[in-house]
Design an enzyme around this catalytic site. Structure first.
Site, PDB file in Angstrom:
ATOM      1  N   GLU A  38      24.841 147.045  56.709  1.00 17.92           N
ATOM      2  CA  GLU A  38      25.219 148.242  56.114  1.00 17.92           C
ATOM      3  C   GLU A  38      26.020 148.401  54.925  1.00 17.92           C
ATOM      4  OE1 GLU A  38      26.452 151.915  59.017  1.00 17.92           O
ATOM      5  OE2 GLU A  38      28.363 150.500  58.689  1.00 17.92           O
ATOM      6  N   LYS A  87      22.583 158.334  57.807  1.00 14.26           N
ATOM      7  CA  LYS A  87      23.254 158.106  58.959  1.00 14.26           C
ATOM      8  C   LYS A  87      23.561 159.423  59.702  1.00 14.26           C
ATOM      9  CE  LYS A  87      26.838 155.061  61.229  1.00 14.26           C
ATOM     10  NZ  LYS A  87      27.806 153.958  60.895  1.00 14.26           N
ATOM     11  N   CYS A 122      24.362 150.882  62.492  1.00 13.31           N
ATOM     12  CA  CYS A 122      25.273 150.458  63.209  1.00 13.31           C
ATOM     13  C   CYS A 122      25.306 151.231  64.450  1.00 13.31           C
ATOM     14  CB  CYS A 122      26.548 150.972  62.068  1.00 13.31           C
ATOM     15  SG  CYS A 122      28.168 150.044  62.876  1.00 13.31           S
TER      16      CYS A 122
END
Length: 257
Positions: A38, A87, A122
Site C-alpha cells: 500500500e 479504496k 489493506c
C-alpha cells in the site's frame, strides 16, 4: 471460474517486501506480475511495467480536486492501466487524511493474458460484501497492506498486526479458492528518523514486512523474510490448483438475470 475459462499455464509472480521506494528494481527472474504494498511510489511501478514488459499492481495516494484517496492500479505488460480504483473507506487514523470513495471502488478486476487479477487494499479485506463482489471473478488476488508489526503480546488488538492480517488474507484464500499475493512494506531505522516518528505509537521502530504468497487451499508457497529485510519473493502459480480447491469448497455466487 467456469471450466471453459481455465488456462493450464504456470504464472510466475513477484511479491515485494520493501520500503515505499525501489528505484533499482528490475524485471529479474522473468516474473509475469510484480506486486507492491500500500502507497508505494507509482512512477517506479509504471517504469517497471513499460520497460520490462511486466504487469504491475501498486497502491498510491491520489490527489483529485484537492482531496486525497488511496488509489490502486493494475498496469499491464504493455504499460497500459487495466484497472484503476480507490479504496472504499480509509481505516482508523487514515480517515484524517484520505476520503471515502464511491461505487467505483467495485471495479477491481483486471483481465490480463496471464489471469484475472483482483486487487484490494489493506482493511478492505475485512469488508465481506466487497470481497464477495470479487470472488466470482478472480483467479489471482492482490492483498496490498500497509506497514505491519508482529504482535507484541499483552492487550494490544491482535487483528491488525502481522499475524492478524495474514489470517485475514488466508481466510479469503479458502473462501475464494484463489492465489493470494499478500504484500506488506517494511522500513529502516533511517526512515523512522526521517518521518519524525520516534516514540510514536506507530512507525516508531524499524521492521514490518510479512509478505507472502498463498495457494488456493491456504498453504504458504513462499518462505518468510526477516521483518527487517527488504526482498522479493518469487512463486510459480499452477492455475489448475484453483480447480482442485474448488472441487472441495466453493462459495456459491448467485447472479440475477
Amino acid at each position: 471460474m467456469r471450466g471453459e475459462d481455465v488456462r493450464k499455464v504456470d504464472v510466475q509472480v513477484a511479491v515485494t517486501q520493501a520500503e515505499p521506494a525501489w528505484p533499482g528494481l528490475t524485471g529479474a527472474n522473468k516474473a509475469g506480475l510484480v506486486v507492491f504494498p500500500e502507497r508505494c511510489v507509482p512512477r517506479i511501478g509504471y517504469d517497471l511495467a513499460k520497460n520490462n514488459a511486466i504487469a504491475v499492481s501498486l497502491v498510491f495516494a491520489e490527489d483529485n480536486n484537492h482531496s486525497l484517496y488511496t488509489a490502486q492500479v493494475t498496469i499491464g505488460a504493455d504499460g497500459e492501466i487495466k484497472c484503476h480504483r480507490r479504496k472504499m473507506k480509509p481505516m482508523h487514523m487514515e480517515r484524517t487524511v484520505f476520503g471515502d470513495t464511491s461505487g467505483h471502488c467495485l471495479s477491481s478486476v483486471a483481465q490480463l493474458p496471464l489471469a484475472r487479477i483482483v486487487a484490494l487494499s489493506c482493511g478492505e479485506h475485512t469488508e465481506p460484501l466487497l470481497k464477495f463482489n470479487t470472488i466470482a471473478q478472480e483467479e489471482i488476488h492482490v492483498a496490498a497492506w500497509s506497514r505491519l508489526d508482529p504482535h507484541p503480546g499483552g492487550d494490544i488488538v491482535w487483528s491488525m498486526p502481522v499475524e492478524g492480517c495474514e489470517t485475514i488474507s488466508r481466510a479469503h484464500v479458502v473462501e475464494a479458492c484463489v492465489f493470494i499475493l499478500h504484500c506488506a512494506p517494511m522500513i529502516y531505522e533511517k526512515s523512522v528518523y526521517a518521518r519524525g516518528t520516534t516514540g510514536s505509537p506507530i512507525f516508531s521502530t524499524p521492521g514490518g514486512g510479512g509478505s507472502a504468497v498463498f495457494r488456493p487451499d491456504g498453504r504458504r508457497l513462499t518462505n518468510p523474510l526477516n521483518c527487517a529485510t527488504e526482498g522479493i519473493m518469487y512463486a510459480n502459480l499452477a492455475v489448475d490448483l484453483i480447480l482442485e480447491a474448488k472441487m472441495l469448497l466453493t462459495v456459491q455466487v448467485i447472479q440475477s438475470t
